[in-house]
Design a protein around this motif. Structure first.
Motif, PDB file in Angstrom:
ATOM      1  N   LEU A  33      29.366  24.121  -7.601  1.00 38.48           N
ATOM      2  CA  LEU A  33      30.370  23.379  -8.375  1.00 38.48           C
ATOM      3  C   LEU A  33      29.713  22.339  -9.269  1.00 38.48           C
ATOM      4  N   VAL A  34      28.793  21.558  -8.686  1.00 40.82           N
ATOM      5  CA  VAL A  34      28.108  20.532  -9.468  1.00 40.82           C
ATOM      6  C   VAL A  34      27.189  21.174 -10.499  1.00 40.82           C
ATOM      7  N   GLY A  35      26.533  22.295 -10.127  1.00 38.77           N
ATOM      8  CA  GLY A  35      25.664  22.986 -11.069  1.00 38.77           C
ATOM      9  C   GLY A  35      26.400  23.450 -12.302  1.00 38.77           C
ATOM     10  N   THR A  36      27.611  23.940 -12.116  1.00 37.61           N
ATOM     11  CA  THR A  36      28.434  24.368 -13.257  1.00 37.61           C
ATOM     12  C   THR A  36      28.761  23.171 -14.156  1.00 37.61           C
ATOM     13  N   ARG A  37      29.050  22.043 -13.517  1.00 37.51           N
ATOM     14  CA  ARG A  37      29.398  20.830 -14.271  1.00 37.51           C
ATOM     15  C   ARG A  37      28.207  20.321 -15.091  1.00 37.51           C
ATOM     16  N   LEU A  38      26.991  20.539 -14.584  1.00 41.53           N
ATOM     17  CA  LEU A  38      25.799  20.031 -15.249  1.00 41.53           C
ATOM     18  C   LEU A  38      25.125  21.070 -16.140  1.00 41.53           C
ATOM     19  N   ALA A  39      25.724  22.252 -16.253  1.00 42.93           N
ATOM     20  CA  ALA A  39      25.053  23.376 -16.916  1.00 42.93           C
ATOM     21  C   ALA A  39      24.676  23.081 -18.362  1.00 42.93           C
ATOM     22  N   GLY A  40      25.466  22.327 -19.063  1.00 42.43           N
ATOM     23  CA  GLY A  40      25.193  22.101 -20.480  1.00 42.43           C
ATOM     24  C   GLY A  40      24.335  20.896 -20.777  1.00 42.43           C
ATOM     25  N   VAL A  41      23.745  20.281 -19.755  1.00 38.74           N
ATOM     26  CA  VAL A  41      22.976  19.052 -19.955  1.00 38.74           C
ATOM     27  C   VAL A  41      21.521  19.403 -20.259  1.00 38.74           C
ATOM     28  N   ASP A  42      20.992  18.887 -21.364  1.00 39.25           N
ATOM     29  CA  ASP A  42      19.612  19.214 -21.727  1.00 39.25           C
ATOM     30  C   ASP A  42      18.625  18.411 -20.876  1.00 39.25           C
ATOM     31  N   LEU A  97      21.908   8.664 -22.595  1.00 41.68           N
ATOM     32  CA  LEU A  97      23.072   8.025 -21.972  1.00 41.68           C
ATOM     33  C   LEU A  97      24.353   8.378 -22.725  1.00 41.68           C
ATOM     34  N   GLU A  98      24.288   8.355 -24.040  1.00 40.13           N
ATOM     35  CA  GLU A  98      25.497   8.657 -24.821  1.00 40.13           C
ATOM     36  C   GLU A  98      25.890  10.121 -24.663  1.00 40.13           C
ATOM     37  N   HIS A  99      24.897  11.006 -24.588  1.00 39.13           N
ATOM     38  CA  HIS A  99      25.193  12.422 -24.362  1.00 39.13           C
ATOM     39  C   HIS A  99      25.891  12.610 -23.020  1.00 39.13           C
ATOM     40  N   ALA A 100      25.368  11.957 -21.984  1.00 39.75           N
ATOM     41  CA  ALA A 100      25.974  12.071 -20.646  1.00 39.75           C
ATOM     42  C   ALA A 100      27.373  11.475 -20.623  1.00 39.75           C
ATOM     43  N   GLU A 101      27.572  10.403 -21.363  1.00 40.26           N
ATOM     44  CA  GLU A 101      28.899   9.773 -21.410  1.00 40.26           C
ATOM     45  C   GLU A 101      29.896  10.685 -22.118  1.00 40.26           C
ATOM     46  N   ARG A 102      29.481  11.296 -23.222  1.00 41.61           N
ATOM     47  CA  ARG A 102      30.381  12.209 -23.929  1.00 41.61           C
ATOM     48  C   ARG A 102      30.731  13.420 -23.067  1.00 41.61           C
ATOM     49  N   ALA A 103      29.801  13.835 -22.233  1.00 44.46           N
ATOM     50  CA  ALA A 103      30.040  14.984 -21.352  1.00 44.46           C
ATOM     51  C   ALA A 103      30.897  14.618 -20.143  1.00 44.46           C
ATOM     52  N   GLY A 104      31.262  13.339 -20.025  1.00 46.81           N
ATOM     53  CA  GLY A 104      32.111  12.907 -18.914  1.00 46.81           C
ATOM     54  C   GLY A 104      31.370  12.799 -17.587  1.00 46.81           C
ATOM     55  N   LEU A 105      30.051  12.667 -17.641  1.00 49.76           N
ATOM     56  CA  LEU A 105      29.259  12.576 -16.406  1.00 49.76           C
ATOM     57  C   LEU A 105      29.083  11.140 -15.946  1.00 49.76           C
ATOM     58  N   LEU A 153      27.977  14.080  -8.540  1.00 54.47           N
ATOM     59  CA  LEU A 153      27.137  14.325  -9.705  1.00 54.47           C
ATOM     60  C   LEU A 153      25.776  13.651  -9.542  1.00 54.47           C
ATOM     61  N   ALA A 154      25.785  12.439  -8.976  1.00 55.88           N
ATOM     62  CA  ALA A 154      24.523  11.742  -8.745  1.00 55.88           C
ATOM     63  C   ALA A 154      23.668  12.500  -7.739  1.00 55.88           C
ATOM     64  N   ALA A 155      24.319  13.021  -6.683  1.00 54.91           N
ATOM     65  CA  ALA A 155      23.571  13.792  -5.691  1.00 54.91           C
ATOM     66  C   ALA A 155      23.069  15.097  -6.274  1.00 54.91           C
ATOM     67  N   GLY A 156      23.907  15.755  -7.080  1.00 59.73           N
ATOM     68  CA  GLY A 156      23.552  17.067  -7.616  1.00 59.73           C
ATOM     69  C   GLY A 156      22.433  17.015  -8.641  1.00 59.73           C
ATOM     70  N   ILE A 157      22.362  15.932  -9.433  1.00 59.53           N
ATOM     71  CA  ILE A 157      21.345  15.862 -10.482  1.00 59.53           C
ATOM     72  C   ILE A 157      19.950  15.764  -9.886  1.00 59.53           C
TER      73      ILE A 157
END
Length: 916
Positions: free
Chosen positions: A254-263, A299-307, A322-326
C-alpha cells in the motif's frame, strides 16, 4: 441488537437519530474516511438500525473492477426488489429496467438513461408507500457513473420516505453534489483512540499487547484499525527498541504504491526526514547532499504529492506509515550512516542518543553514556517507556550491566509492560551472583509478582532477598518496606508491624530521608490497623521526609498512606483531596499500574463522600487502563473499584459480577486484604436488595477473620456495620449484639465517628427488633449526632431510614415522612437507585403519592454539563482526568436518554430547567 462497535458511540448515536424509527426518512448520510478506518463496519450497523426500524433496505457494495460497467450497481439494487413491482411500471420504464437487469436477449436500442432514472423513482415511490426505504452503497466512489446518475435522479424527486446511506473515501467530495446541501449529513470516520484499538486487537487477534507496544502500533497506524491489525499481526514481542524491520507485506504494498511516483532526489530528502523524531528543515540541510535549491525542490515535490506538510521549519508526514515505508528500501549500512550524520546535527538529549544507538553495531563509551543520560531524562519527564527503550539499545549493543538491567526492569514495569519486566527480572535472578544485585533483582521480581497475581510469591522473593549476603542498610531497608506492605496484604498485620519497627530502627542512622519516610509511613499504617490509633507526629514526619521525585510504587508512598489514614480516621475531605493529588501525579508521570491502584482507594472514598459521578469516572478509567496493562491484579483491582461504585448505585448485576471476578483473582494471588472490598461489595448488594440472610452469610465470616489477622481498628473493618444490620434482619441477634458492642467499644476507645455513628444505628435496629422503640429512638438520634462530624451522606441517609422506621412505628407519621424525604433527597442526589426506591416506598407509606427520580446519573450529568459549555470530548476528559473514550460513552448514554443527537441540542437541553 447492534454488535459492539468500539470507539464510535457518537457516530452510532447520530446514525440512530437519522436512520431509526421515523416516518420522515430522507436525505443523504455520508460516512467519509480513509481506507481501513472502519466505514464499512458503521455502514453495516446503519443497515441493522434501518432494518430494526422497519425500513426496506436495498444495498450494494461495488468494487473498482465494476466501476466501468454501466448500471452494474443499480442492477444489484434492483435485484432485491420483488419482480411483481416491475410489472406495474409503465412500458418504457419497464423496458429500460429489463435491459439494466440483462433480461433482454437482444436489445434493439440503447438504454434510455432518463427512463432508467424514472423507473427507479417509480419503484422507490411504490416501496415507500408501505415502509421507509434505505438505499445503501458501500464505497460510492466505485459505483459506476450510470448508476450514480440514476440514484441521484430518483433521490432528488422522490416524495415518499427514502434515504441514501453511502461510504466514500476521503478525497471524493463529488457525492456531496448529488442532492441539495441542506439534505446531506456528513459524518467523518476518524482514527480510533489507543484504548479502542486495543479492544479491537484483543478481540480480533485474541491476545493483549503491553501499553508501550500498543502506543507504537497506534502511532504508526494513525488510529486506523485495519493498519493496526496488520501491524499487530507482524508484532515482535521481543522488539522493544525502535522498530527497524520492514512493514508487513500488505501495508508495504500500500505504501509502495503511494510512493511509486517519487523520484530519487526527493526520496533522499524524505529518508532524512523520516529518520527524525521531530523532522526540521534545519536538521536535514547538513545531512542531505546537494544545495538548498535541491532541498527545496525535494520538499516541495513531496508536498505537492501529498506526502508531507510543511509548517514553517517543521516537516510532518501526512500519515505515519509513509515515514516508515520510505525507510523500508534503505540498506542497513546506509541507514546507519544516515543516523550517524543526524546524531551530529540534532541537539536534544534523547534524539541524539537514539541516532547514536541506531548508528552503532558495537558498544562505544560515548554512545552508552548518551543512552544512560537519555534514559534518566526520559524518566524524569514521565516517559518510562522511552527510558526503557534507550536502555534496550544499550543491551542490544552488548552492554547489559547490572545497574542498567535493574533500571530497565523498573522502567518497563512503570510503563505497563509487566511481561517484559518480569522476563528480565526472572533472568536476572537466575543469572546474577549472590549479593546485593541479586537481592535487588529479587525485590524487583517481588514488586512485579504482587502487581501480577501472587502476594505469596512476592513474600517468598522478599524473604529470600533479605537472606542475600552483603546487603547494606539502605538496600535492606528498601526490601523491608516492601515486605511490610506484602505482609499486611497477606493478613499478617502483627508481623508487618514488627518489620516496620525494625525498618525504622535500621534506617534512622542512615542519610536516606526518602527511604526512612516510607518506613515511618508503614509503621504508622500498621500501628493504626492493629488498633493503637493514628500517630499524627510520625505521619507528618513521614510526609516531610518524602522525596516526591523518587520512583516509588504508589502503595509505598507516604503521601498515599497519609491520604488513606486521613480519610479512614474521619478527616474525609482532607484525605480525598490528598488522594486525588496522588492519582494526578501518577497520571502525569505515566505510572499506569499506580494509577489503577490509587483509583481503587479514590473510588471508594468518592462513594463515601457521596460523589458517585466522580467515582464512576475513576472506575471506568481504571478498567480501561487495566485492560491495557494486561495484569490480573490490575484487572482485579479495577473490577473491585467498578463493583463498589455499581453496588452503591444499585446496579446489582454489575456489582455482583465485578466483585465475584475480583475475588477469584485476589484469591489466586493470596491477597487477603484485597479480598475485603469485593466481599463488602457483595454484602452491600444483597443488603440493598433487602436479602438480609444472604448478606449475613457473606459478611459474617469476615468478622472472625479480621480478629485473627490482627486488625483492631474499627475503620479497617468496613463490613462490620453491614454485617450487624444483615444479622439483625436475618434474626441472628446474639451474633449481631456481640458485633455491635465491639464496634461501639472500639469507637469510644479511639473516638472514631464512623464506628460510633454506625454502631449506634445498629444498636437502634437491635432495640427496635426487640420492641424497645423509645430506646431505639434515643440510639438513632445519638447516631445522627455522630454523623455531624462524619461527611458520609450515604451512611447518614441510611441512618435517617432507621430513624424514619422507628418514628413510624411510634406513630409519628409526619416526622417519619419528613425523615424519609431527607433520606430520599440524599439517595436521589447521589444516584443510589435501590436505596432511593426503598426510601420512596417508605415515604409512600407515610405520605402516599408518586415520587419521581432523575433521568441522568450523576456522572452522566457532570459530563453533559461540561460538554454543554462547548468543551470537546478530549477537553472534558482532561478536566475530569479520564480517557476520552469514557467521556464518549457517557455522552452516548446522555444523548439516548434525552432523545437528542448533537452538541447544540445538548446545550439547549442542559439549559432548560427540569431537562436533567
Amino acid at each position: 441488537m447492534l454488535p459492539e462497535i468500539l470507539g464510535r458511540d457518537s457516530l452510532l448515536s447520530a446514525m440512530q437519530q437519522l436512520l431509526g424509527p421515523s416516518e420522515e426518512l430522507s436525505g443523504l448520510l455520508v460516512l467519509m474516511g480513509d481506507p481501513g478506518i472502519g466505514k464499512t463496519t458503521l455502514w453495516r450497523a446503519g443497515l441493522d438500525i434501518a432494518t430494526d426500524a422497519g425500513s426496506t433496505v436495498l444495498r450494494c457494495a461495488p468494487n473498482a473492477a465494476e466501476a466501468s460497467l454501466a448500471y452494474a450497481a443499480l442492477a444489484d439494487l434492483a435485484a432485491q426488489v420483488d419482480p411483481v413491482l416491475l410489472d406495474v411500471l409503465p412500458p418504457p420504464q419497464r423496458w429500460a429496467f429489463e435491459q439494466v437487469l440483462l433480461q433482454v436477449d437482444e436489445p434493439t436500442s440503447a438504454i434510455d438513461a432518463r427512463a432508467v432514472g424514472a423507473a427507479l423513482l417509480s419503484l422507490l415511490e411504490e416501496l415507500g408507500d408501505t415502509a421507509p426505504v434505505l438505499l445503501a452503497v458501500d464505497d460510492w466512489q466505485w459505483m459506476d457513473p450510470a448508476s450514480q446518475d440514476a440514484v441521484g435522479f430518483a433521490l432528488r424527486r422522490v416524495s415518499t420516505p427514502v434515504a441514501l446511506l453511502v461510504t466514500v473515501r476521503t478525497g471524493h467530495p463529488e457525492i456531496l453534489a448529488l442532492i441539495e446541501h441542506d439534505r446531506i449529513t456528513r459524518l467523518e470516520v476518524g482514527p480510533l483512540e489507543p484504548v479502542d484499538l486495543h479492544h479491537v486487537l484483543e478481540s480480533r487477534l485474541e491476545r493483549t499487547f503491553p501499553r508501550p507496544s500498543l502506543e507504537r502500533i497506534a502511532a504508526l497506524s494513525g488510529g486506523n484499525p485495519w493498519f493496526a491489525l496488520e501491524l499487530a499481526r507482524a508484532f515482535d514481542p521481543e522488539d522493544r527498541g525502535d522498530p527497524a524491520g520492514p512493514l508487513p507485506d500488505t501495508l508495504g504494498r500500500l505504501v509502495g504504491t503511494r510512493l511509486a511516483g517519487v523520484d530519487e532526489p526527493t526520496r533522499h530528502v524524505l529518508r532524512a526526514a523520516a529518520a527524525l523524531a521531530d523532522p526540521r528543515v534545519d536538521y536535514i540541510r547538513p545531512v542531505v547532499d546537494g544545495d538548498d535549491v535541491e532541498l527545496r525542490r525535494g520538499l516541495e515535490h513531496a508536498e505537492r504529492a501529498g506526502l508531507i506538510e510543511l509548517r514553517g521549519n517543521r516537516i510532518g508526514f501526512t500519515h505515519p506509515l509513509l515515514a516508515a515505508g520510505i525507510l523500508d528500501d534503505v540498506p542497513a549500512h546506509e541507514r546507519r550512516e544516515l543516523h550517524r550524520r543526524l546524531a551530529s546535527v540534532v541537539t536534544g538529549v534523547e534524539e541524539r542518543a537514539r541516532h547514536l544507538a541506531l548508528a552503532s553495531i558495537r558498544s562505544e563509551p560515548d554512545t552508552l553514556e548518551a543512552l544512560d543520560r537519555a534514559a534518566v531524562h526520559a524518566r524524569a519527564r514521565g516517559a518510562p517507556a522511552a527510558a526503557a527503550e534507550f536502555l534496550e539499545h544499550a543491551l542490544r549493543l552488548g552492554s547489559a550491566s547490572e545497574e542498567r538491567t535493574l533500571a530497565l526492569i523498573g522502567h518497563w514495569f512503570d510503563a505497563g509492560d509487566v511481561a517484559r519486566a518480569r522476563s528480565l527480572a526472572e533472568k536476572a535472578v537466575a543469572t546474577l551472583p549472590t549479593g546485593p544485585p541479586r537481592a535487588s533483582a529479587l525485590r524487583s521480581l517481588a514488586t512485579i509478582r504482587l502487581h501480577d497475581d501472587s502476594y505469596q510469591e512476592a513474600a517468598e522473593h522478599l524473604d529470600e532477598a533479605l537472606q542475600e549476603p552483603g546487603i547494606d542498610g539502605r538496600l535492606r531497608g528498601e526490601i523491608l518496606v516492601e515486605y511490610i506492605y506484602v505482609l499486611a496484604n497477606l493478613g499478617r498485620i502483627l508481623d508487618a508491624r514488627a518489620r516496620a519497627a525494625e525498618a525504622v530502627a535500621e534506617l534512622e542512622p542512615l542519610e536516606a530521608p526518602g527511604l526512612l519516610a516510607k518506613a515511618l509511613a508503614a509503621a504508622v499504617m500498621t500501628r493504626y490497623l492493629s488498633g493503637d490509633g493514628l500517630d499524627e507526629s510520625a505521619r507528618l514526619r513521614a510526609l516531610d521526609l518524602e522525596q516526591p521525585e523518587e520512583s516509588v510504587p504508589v502503595m509505598l508512598r507516604p503521601s498515599l498512606i497519609s491520604a488513606l489514614l486521613l480519610a479512614w480516621s474521619g478527616r474525609l475531605d482532607e484525605g480525598r483531596a490528598a488522594l486525588r493529588s496522588v492519582r494526578q501525579r501518577c497520571l502525569e508521570r505515566g505510572e499506569e499500574s499506580d494509577v489503577v491502584h490509587s483509583a481503587f482507594h479514590l473510588g471508594i472514598i468518592e462513594c463515601w463522600a457521596g460523589d458517585l459521578s466522580a467515582a464512576r469516572l475513576v472506575a471506568d478509567d481504571s478498567l480501561e487502563r487495566a485492560r491495557e496493562l494486561g495484569s490480573d491484579i490490575a484487572r482485579g483491582t479495577a473490577l473491585a473499584t467498578q463493583a463498589v461504585v455499581a453496588a452503591y448505585a444499585g446496579d446489582v448485576d454489575e456489582g455482583r459480577s465485578g466483585a465475584q471476578e475480583a475475588l477469584v483473582i485476589f484469591k489466586r494471588g493470596s491477597c487477603l486484604a484485597a479480598m475485603v472490598w469485593p466481599t463488602v461489595t457483595l454484602g452491600l448488594v444483597e443488603l440493598s436488595r433487602g436479602d438480609h440472610a444472604a448478606a449475613a452469610e457473606i459478611l459474617a465470616p469476615m468478622v472472625a477473620g479480621a480478629r485473627t489477622m490482627g486488625y483492631g481498628e474499627p475503620t479497617a473493618a468496613p463490613y462490620a456495620a453491614d454485617a450487624a444490620e444483615a444479622m439483625i434482619g436475618a434474626g441472628r441477634y446474639d451474633e449481631a449484639r456481640e458485633l455491635v458492642e465491639h464496634l461501639e467499644g472500639q469507637g469510644r476507645r479511639l473516638d472514631r465517628a464512623w464506628a460510633l455513628a454506625l454502631g449506634a444505628r445498629c444498636r437502634a435496629l437491635l432495640l427496635a427488633a426487640n420492641g424497645e422503640l423509645s430506646a431505639a429512638l434515643a440510639a438513632v438520634e445519638l447516631a445522627l449526632e455522630e454523623h455531624r462530624r462524619l461527611p458520609m451522606p450515604f451512611e447518614r441517609a441510611r441512618t435517617q431510614m432507621v430513624l424514619g422506621q422507628v418514628q413510624r412505628r411510634r406513630r409519628q407519621k409526619r416526622a417519619s415522612a419528613a425523615t424519609f424525604e431527607q433520606a430520599l433527597a440524599t439517595f436521589e442526589a447521589m444516584g443510589v437507585r435501590l436505596w432511593a426506591d426503598r426510601a420512596r416506598s417508605e415515604l409512600e407509606r407515610a405520605m402516599p403519592g408518586p415520587v419521581l427520580g432523575n433521568e441522568l446519573s450523576p456522572s452522566e450529568r457532570r459530563v453533559a454539563e461540561l460538554a454543554a459549555t462547548g468543551l470537546t470530548n478530549r477537553e472534558v476528559a482532561q478536566t475530569l482526568c479520564v480517557h476520552p473514550k469514557t467521556v464518549e460513552a457517557h455522552l452516548s448514554r446522555v444523548y439516548r436518554k434525552l432523545g437528542i443527537g448533537s452538541r447544540a441540542e445538548l446545550g439547549r437541553s442542559m439549559a432548560v430547567p427540569g431537562a436533567q
